[in-house]
Design a protein around this motif. Structure first.
Motif, mmCIF file in Angstrom:
data_model
loop_
_atom_site.group_PDB
_atom_site.id
_atom_site.type_symbol
_atom_site.label_atom_id
_atom_site.label_comp_id
_atom_site.label_asym_id
_atom_site.label_seq_id
_atom_site.Cartn_x
_atom_site.Cartn_y
_atom_site.Cartn_z
ATOM 1 N N THR A 112 0.845 -1.190 0.000
ATOM 2 C CA THR A 112 0.000 0.000 0.000
ATOM 3 C C THR A 112 0.889 1.251 0.000
ATOM 4 O O THR A 112 1.954 1.250 0.610
ATOM 5 C CB THR A 112 -0.929 0.041 1.234
ATOM 6 N N LEU A 170 2.276 4.767 1.098
ATOM 7 C CA LEU A 170 2.285 5.550 2.329
ATOM 8 C C LEU A 170 1.788 6.952 2.005
ATOM 9 O O LEU A 170 1.899 7.404 0.865
ATOM 10 C CB LEU A 170 3.698 5.613 2.914
ATOM 11 N N LYS A 171 1.251 7.624 2.986
ATOM 12 C CA LYS A 171 0.684 8.956 2.754
ATOM 13 C C LYS A 171 1.794 10.000 2.755
ATOM 14 O O LYS A 171 1.903 10.819 3.662
ATOM 15 C CB LYS A 171 -0.391 9.255 3.793
ATOM 16 N N ARG A 172 2.617 9.915 1.747
ATOM 17 C CA ARG A 172 3.715 10.857 1.546
ATOM 18 C C ARG A 172 3.720 11.262 0.087
ATOM 19 O O ARG A 172 3.208 10.555 -0.775
ATOM 20 C CB ARG A 172 5.045 10.205 1.892
ATOM 21 N N ASP A 176 6.910 6.012 -1.733
ATOM 22 C CA ASP A 176 7.101 5.175 -0.546
ATOM 23 C C ASP A 176 5.891 4.261 -0.379
ATOM 24 O O ASP A 176 4.748 4.700 -0.505
ATOM 25 C CB ASP A 176 7.259 6.042 0.701
ATOM 26 N N ILE A 177 6.170 2.981 -0.103
ATOM 27 C CA ILE A 177 5.098 1.996 0.066
ATOM 28 C C ILE A 177 5.342 1.171 1.324
ATOM 29 O O ILE A 177 6.456 1.114 1.840
ATOM 30 C CB ILE A 177 4.973 1.046 -1.155
ATOM 31 N N GLU A 178 4.270 0.552 1.800
ATOM 32 C CA GLU A 178 4.354 -0.373 2.923
ATOM 33 C C GLU A 178 4.027 -1.768 2.395
ATOM 34 O O GLU A 178 3.007 -1.961 1.725
ATOM 35 C CB GLU A 178 3.366 0.036 4.017
ATOM 36 N N HIS A 197 3.019 -5.583 3.138
ATOM 37 C CA HIS A 197 2.312 -6.364 4.154
ATOM 38 C C HIS A 197 2.635 -7.846 3.957
ATOM 39 O O HIS A 197 2.520 -8.371 2.844
ATOM 40 C CB HIS A 197 0.802 -6.137 4.038
ATOM 41 N N THR A 210 4.852 -5.610 8.721
ATOM 42 C CA THR A 210 4.938 -4.707 7.583
ATOM 43 C C THR A 210 6.368 -4.200 7.480
ATOM 44 O O THR A 210 7.077 -4.092 8.489
ATOM 45 C CB THR A 210 3.983 -3.503 7.710
ATOM 46 N N THR A 217 8.747 -1.238 5.006
ATOM 47 C CA THR A 217 8.613 -0.147 4.046
ATOM 48 C C THR A 217 9.615 -0.327 2.922
ATOM 49 O O THR A 217 10.681 -0.924 3.098
ATOM 50 C CB THR A 217 8.820 1.226 4.716
#
Length: 80
Positions: A18, A20-22, A36-38, A40, A46, A48
């Motif tokens: 998912t 990231l909120k950046r 940037d992602i996370e 899972h 998790t 990054t």
């Protein structure tokens, strides 16, 4: 957390990633975008990472996201 541990150095399979909120960034010299992602994992962990996209990929996904947004809007209007 019981059942959520993993052996050091052994990674559980990935279920999905998912954003990231950046803000995404663009490196003109490398001619690539970075998001940037996370990541899972099946064991609940998790991590990054960074999704790297070429300019062509950015354009393609921009078009696809526009289409998805339009489909969502049509579905919302039909559901009223």
């Amino acid at each position: 957390m019981e059942g959520k541990t993993s052996v050091r150095g052994v990674s559980a399979p990935v279920t999905h990633a998912t954003p990231l909120k950046r803000d995404a960034t663009y490196d003109h010299r490398a001619q690539q975008a970075a998001l940037d992602i996370e990541i899972h994992h099946t064991d609940g962990r998790t991590t990054t990472s960074v999704l790297i996209l070429t300019p062509d990929q950015v354009e393609l996904y921009a078009i696809q996201f526009e289409q998805l947004i339009a489909k969502r809007e049509r579905a919302r209007q039909a559901g009223r």
